[in-house]
Design a protein around this motif. Structure first.
Motif, PDB file in Angstrom:
ATOM      1  N   MET A  56       0.843  -1.203   0.000  1.00 64.50           N
ATOM      2  CA  MET A  56       0.000   0.000   0.000  1.00 64.50           C
ATOM      3  C   MET A  56       0.877   1.252   0.000  1.00 64.50           C
ATOM      4  SD  MET A  56      -3.229   1.026   0.229  1.00 64.50           S
ATOM      5  CE  MET A  56      -4.628   1.044   1.294  1.00 64.50           C
ATOM      6  N   ASN A  57       0.601   2.182  -0.875  1.00 59.43           N
ATOM      7  CA  ASN A  57       1.379   3.420  -0.949  1.00 59.43           C
ATOM      8  C   ASN A  57       1.167   4.277   0.289  1.00 59.43           C
ATOM      9  OD1 ASN A  57       2.640   3.107  -3.325  1.00 59.43           O
ATOM     10  ND2 ASN A  57       1.077   4.142  -4.558  1.00 59.43           N
ATOM     11  N   HIS A  58       2.230   4.970   0.697  1.00 58.84           N
ATOM     12  CA  HIS A  58       2.084   5.922   1.793  1.00 58.84           C
ATOM     13  C   HIS A  58       1.143   7.037   1.340  1.00 58.84           C
ATOM     14  CE1 HIS A  58       3.170   9.032   4.663  1.00 58.84           C
ATOM     15  NE2 HIS A  58       3.650   8.064   5.417  1.00 58.84           N
ATOM     16  N   PRO A  59       0.224   7.511   2.243  1.00 60.09           N
ATOM     17  CA  PRO A  59      -0.730   8.559   1.814  1.00 60.09           C
ATOM     18  C   PRO A  59      -0.041   9.776   1.217  1.00 60.09           C
ATOM     19  CG  PRO A  59      -1.288   7.761   4.005  1.00 60.09           C
ATOM     20  CD  PRO A  59      -0.036   7.058   3.593  1.00 60.09           C
ATOM     21  N   LEU A  60       1.145  10.126   1.776  1.00 58.18           N
ATOM     22  CA  LEU A  60       1.821  11.328   1.242  1.00 58.18           C
ATOM     23  C   LEU A  60       2.325  11.094  -0.176  1.00 58.18           C
ATOM     24  CD1 LEU A  60       3.878  12.958   4.121  1.00 58.18           C
ATOM     25  CD2 LEU A  60       1.985  13.922   2.804  1.00 58.18           C
ATOM     26  N   SER A  61       2.797   9.869  -0.411  1.00 55.25           N
ATOM     27  CA  SER A  61       3.297   9.606  -1.767  1.00 55.25           C
ATOM     28  C   SER A  61       2.126   9.527  -2.755  1.00 55.25           C
ATOM     29  CB  SER A  61       4.200   8.374  -1.757  1.00 55.25           C
ATOM     30  OG  SER A  61       3.622   7.314  -2.421  1.00 55.25           O
ATOM     31  N   ARG A  62       0.969   9.034  -2.279  1.00 51.84           N
ATOM     32  CA  ARG A  62      -0.233   9.025  -3.149  1.00 51.84           C
ATOM     33  C   ARG A  62      -0.633  10.445  -3.504  1.00 51.84           C
ATOM     34  NH1 ARG A  62      -5.411   5.573  -1.828  1.00 51.84           N
ATOM     35  NH2 ARG A  62      -5.978   6.351  -3.876  1.00 51.84           N
ATOM     36  N   LEU A  90      -5.244   7.865 -13.837  1.00 48.94           N
ATOM     37  CA  LEU A  90      -4.510   8.016 -12.582  1.00 48.94           C
ATOM     38  C   LEU A  90      -4.463   6.685 -11.821  1.00 48.94           C
ATOM     39  CD1 LEU A  90      -3.129   9.790 -10.432  1.00 48.94           C
ATOM     40  CD2 LEU A  90      -5.402  10.444  -9.612  1.00 48.94           C
ATOM     41  N   ALA A  91      -5.580   5.963 -11.816  1.00 44.62           N
ATOM     42  CA  ALA A  91      -5.617   4.669 -11.111  1.00 44.62           C
ATOM     43  C   ALA A  91      -4.579   3.718 -11.719  1.00 44.62           C
ATOM     44  CB  ALA A  91      -7.014   4.054 -11.187  1.00 44.62           C
ATOM     45  N   ASN A  92      -4.422   3.762 -13.031  1.00 45.21           N
ATOM     46  CA  ASN A  92      -3.426   2.905 -13.685  1.00 45.21           C
ATOM     47  C   ASN A  92      -2.010   3.271 -13.235  1.00 45.21           C
ATOM     48  OD1 ASN A  92      -5.496   1.677 -15.123  1.00 45.21           O
ATOM     49  ND2 ASN A  92      -5.207   2.923 -16.961  1.00 45.21           N
ATOM     50  N   VAL A  93      -1.782   4.580 -13.070  1.00 42.74           N
ATOM     51  CA  VAL A  93      -0.457   5.033 -12.586  1.00 42.74           C
ATOM     52  C   VAL A  93      -0.264   4.532 -11.156  1.00 42.74           C
ATOM     53  CG1 VAL A  93       0.932   7.064 -11.984  1.00 42.74           C
ATOM     54  CG2 VAL A  93      -0.461   7.080 -14.083  1.00 42.74           C
ATOM     55  N   GLU A  94      -1.291   4.730 -10.327  1.00 44.03           N
ATOM     56  CA  GLU A  94      -1.168   4.340  -8.916  1.00 44.03           C
ATOM     57  C   GLU A  94      -0.997   2.832  -8.757  1.00 44.03           C
ATOM     58  OE1 GLU A  94      -3.402   7.970  -6.606  1.00 44.03           O
ATOM     59  OE2 GLU A  94      -4.631   6.272  -7.210  1.00 44.03           O
ATOM     60  N   ALA A  95      -1.577   2.089  -9.699  1.00 42.60           N
ATOM     61  CA  ALA A  95      -1.450   0.620  -9.624  1.00 42.60           C
ATOM     62  C   ALA A  95      -0.127   0.151 -10.230  1.00 42.60           C
ATOM     63  CB  ALA A  95      -2.628  -0.027 -10.352  1.00 42.60           C
ATOM     64  N   GLY A  96       0.659   1.098 -10.745  1.00 40.97           N
ATOM     65  CA  GLY A  96       1.975   0.737 -11.303  1.00 40.97           C
ATOM     66  C   GLY A  96       1.896   0.160 -12.706  1.00 40.97           C
ATOM     67  N   VAL A  97       0.746   0.295 -13.376  1.00 47.56           N
ATOM     68  CA  VAL A  97       0.645  -0.242 -14.751  1.00 47.56           C
ATOM     69  C   VAL A  97       1.526   0.576 -15.681  1.00 47.56           C
ATOM     70  CG1 VAL A  97      -0.920  -0.758 -16.666  1.00 47.56           C
ATOM     71  CG2 VAL A  97      -1.733  -0.988 -14.318  1.00 47.56           C
ATOM     72  N   TYR A  98       1.543   1.887 -15.481  1.00 42.36           N
ATOM     73  CA  TYR A  98       2.471   2.740 -16.221  1.00 42.36           C
ATOM     74  C   TYR A  98       2.904   3.905 -15.356  1.00 42.36           C
ATOM     75  CZ  TYR A  98      -2.179   4.606 -17.879  1.00 42.36           C
ATOM     76  OH  TYR A  98      -3.473   5.045 -18.004  1.00 42.36           O
ATOM     77  N   PRO A  99       4.069   4.496 -15.679  1.00 40.99           N
ATOM     78  CA  PRO A  99       4.539   5.623 -14.865  1.00 40.99           C
ATOM     79  C   PRO A  99       3.718   6.878 -15.136  1.00 40.99           C
ATOM     80  CG  PRO A  99       6.030   5.219 -16.690  1.00 40.99           C
ATOM     81  CD  PRO A  99       4.987   4.147 -16.771  1.00 40.99           C
ATOM     82  N   LEU A 100       3.923   7.902 -14.324  1.00 40.09           N
ATOM     83  CA  LEU A 100       3.244   9.182 -14.575  1.00 40.09           C
ATOM     84  C   LEU A 100       3.468   9.562 -16.029  1.00 40.09           C
ATOM     85  CD1 LEU A 100       3.964  11.618 -11.636  1.00 40.09           C
ATOM     86  CD2 LEU A 100       1.748  11.106 -12.660  1.00 40.09           C
ATOM     87  N   PRO A 101       2.392   9.745 -16.782  1.00 36.75           N
ATOM     88  CA  PRO A 101       2.582   9.931 -18.220  1.00 36.75           C
ATOM     89  C   PRO A 101       3.278  11.234 -18.581  1.00 36.75           C
ATOM     90  CG  PRO A 101       0.229   9.896 -17.629  1.00 36.75           C
ATOM     91  CD  PRO A 101       0.979   9.676 -16.374  1.00 36.75           C
ATOM     92  N   GLU A 102       4.158  11.099 -19.565  1.00 42.26           N
ATOM     93  CA  GLU A 102       4.798  12.277 -20.171  1.00 42.26           C
ATOM     94  C   GLU A 102       4.155  12.417 -21.542  1.00 42.26           C
ATOM     95  OE1 GLU A 102       7.355  14.186 -19.231  1.00 42.26           O
ATOM     96  OE2 GLU A 102       8.467  13.078 -17.693  1.00 42.26           O
ATOM     97  N   ASP A 103       3.551  13.545 -21.839  1.00 44.00           N
ATOM     98  CA  ASP A 103       2.909  13.679 -23.149  1.00 44.00           C
ATOM     99  C   ASP A 103       3.876  14.124 -24.236  1.00 44.00           C
ATOM    100  OD1 ASP A 103      -0.011  12.993 -22.786  1.00 44.00           O
ATOM    101  OD2 ASP A 103       0.315  14.351 -21.106  1.00 44.00           O
ATOM    102  N   HIS A 104       5.054  14.584 -23.825  1.00 47.49           N
ATOM    103  CA  HIS A 104       6.089  14.991 -24.785  1.00 47.49           C
ATOM    104  C   HIS A 104       5.531  15.894 -25.877  1.00 47.49           C
ATOM    105  CE1 HIS A 104       8.483  11.251 -23.422  1.00 47.49           C
ATOM    106  NE2 HIS A 104       8.976  12.342 -22.883  1.00 47.49           N
ATOM    107  N   ASP A 105       4.829  16.938 -25.433  1.00 47.57           N
ATOM    108  CA  ASP A 105       4.229  17.869 -26.399  1.00 47.57           C
ATOM    109  C   ASP A 105       5.260  18.819 -26.987  1.00 47.57           C
ATOM    110  OD1 ASP A 105       1.473  17.065 -26.217  1.00 47.57           O
ATOM    111  OD2 ASP A 105       1.439  17.955 -24.216  1.00 47.57           O
TER     112      ASP A 105
END
Ligand code: SAM
Length: 355
Positions: free
Chosen positions: A1-7, A73-88
């Motif tokens: 479980m992630n620490h609340p602060l890190s979430r 966001l749920a996918n990021v929190e579940a570790g499916v993918y990292p915080l997305p970079e859109d590289h705009d």
């Protein structure tokens, strides 16, 4: 479980990246509407009263957009993918793309009024690409064929979806992660058909940087754009090729993806392309399609789906919204696993039957 602060930090980081981006593209929609009104006034056309937007439809669209972001966001929190970079790109790049986008609007409007859909079919292009392909899809200048079209494309799509196009594309990553679980990414192969400017492949590489990928598209200009966009990644191959004849051996890859392409294809081509995906996938390999919702998926949206191809030149959209992908894929040796809604799109997941 992630620490609340890190979430909390993850949520703040997600919001700080996605919300300004959405505001940027929603701002484009606002300016575009004002410009359209101005043109109508200048032309002396009595400003048509804006079609009364059904507040319940708007509410539903907003709810579904929020649900998409929550899922992202749920996918990021579940570790499916990292915080997305859109590289705009830099602010200058973004401003330049906006300039290209706005500069093209009068020509798009003109084409829409004249229903001019075949400007890209000329002595130079005739016979070089399939006949259906040589059209001004979306009434856009250059169709799929020019550098300027490729440079404008991502702004056009993000404006259409108010900055959520990449988030919709990313919803193909969870079923991909399922298919890749337990494997060394370097031993797998993914083919993205109709890869366009490479935005989806960028998201794939953010999760599996060492995965060998092949992006193919019929547009030289879009492939060149994708090459520039994806140059930070290794093991990324991009080719100009027809999805009706994928340049890969039978049973050679683990996943085939296609994002926002199938609604652009005539029904017959759609079937050939799904057949090609079946041919190149290994037994048990996964096919993931992300594209528009279809009729009946959200009955409240049916009228909106009906109107969409009238405003944008989308010659095959009407046949797309009633296409039975489950049956089509079954006939080509796939098992239909599931469909998942993602705002105005859906993710369709199929596995090639193991022998
Ligand atoms: C709406 S764009 C989608 C691009 C990209 N997948 C995305 O996520 O935005 C459709 C793309 O399909 C490509 N396309 C259409 N017919 C094709 C075919 N037969 N083979 C390969 N690419 C094709 C077009 O050149 C265009 O880049």
């Amino acid at each position: 479980m992630n620490h609340p602060l890190s979430r909390l930090a993850t949520r703040a980081a997600y919001a700080s990246r996605q919300l300004p981006r959405m505001a940027w593209y929603a701002g484009h929609v606002y300016v575009m509407r004002r410009l359209e009104e101005q043109v109508r006034r200048q032309e002396g056309v009595r400003a048509r009263p804006a079609p009364r937007s059904d507040p319940r439809l708007k509410e539903r669209l907003n709810d579904d957009m929020v649900a998409l972001l929550e899922q992202d966001l749920a996918n990021v929190e579940a570790g499916v993918y990292p915080l997305p970079e859109d590289h705009d790109g830099s602010i200058l790049t973004m401003l330049n793309r906006s300039r290209l986008f706005f500069r093209d609007l009068p020509a798009v409007d003109e084409r829409r009024k004249r229903n001019a859909t075949r400007e890209v079919l000329n002595a130079k292009t005739r016979g070089q690409r399939p006949h259906y392909y040589l059209q001004n899809f979306h009434f856009q200048s250059g169709g799929w064929l020019t550098e300027e079209s490729a440079d404008r494309y991502d702004t056009q799509v993000e404006v259409l979806f108010k900055g959520t196009a990449n988030a919709m594309r990313r919803q193909a990553l969870p079923p991909l992660a399922e298919a890749f679980a337990g494997h060394d990414q370097r031993t797998l192969r993914l083919i993205d058909i109709g890869c366009g400017t490479g935005r989806f492949l960028d998201s794939v590489k953010q999760v599996w940087p060492r995965l060998p990928t092949l992006g193919l598209d019929l547009s030289e200009a879009y492939i060149r754009h994708a090459q520039r966009h994806l140059k930070r990644w290794s093991r990324s191959n991009l080719v100009v090729a027809d999805a009706e004849a994928i340049p890969a051996p039978d049973n050679s890859c683990n996943a085939v993806t296609s994002i926002f392409m199938l609604h652009e294809l005539p029904p017959k081509v759609r079937r050939t392309v799904i057949g090609e995906a079946a041919r190149v996938l290994k037994p048990g390999g996964r096919l993931i399609l992300v594209d528009s919702l279809q009729r009946g998926d959200v009955p409240q949206y049916d009228e909106m789906l009906e109107r969409f191809p009238q405003h944008y030149h989308e010659p095959y959209y009407q046949s797309y919204v009633i296409e039975d992908f489950s049956a089509m894929a079954r006939r080509r040796g796939f098992v239909h696993r599931r469909d998942t809604k993602a705002f105005v799109s859906k993710v369709m997941v199929f596995d090639k039957k193991a022998r």
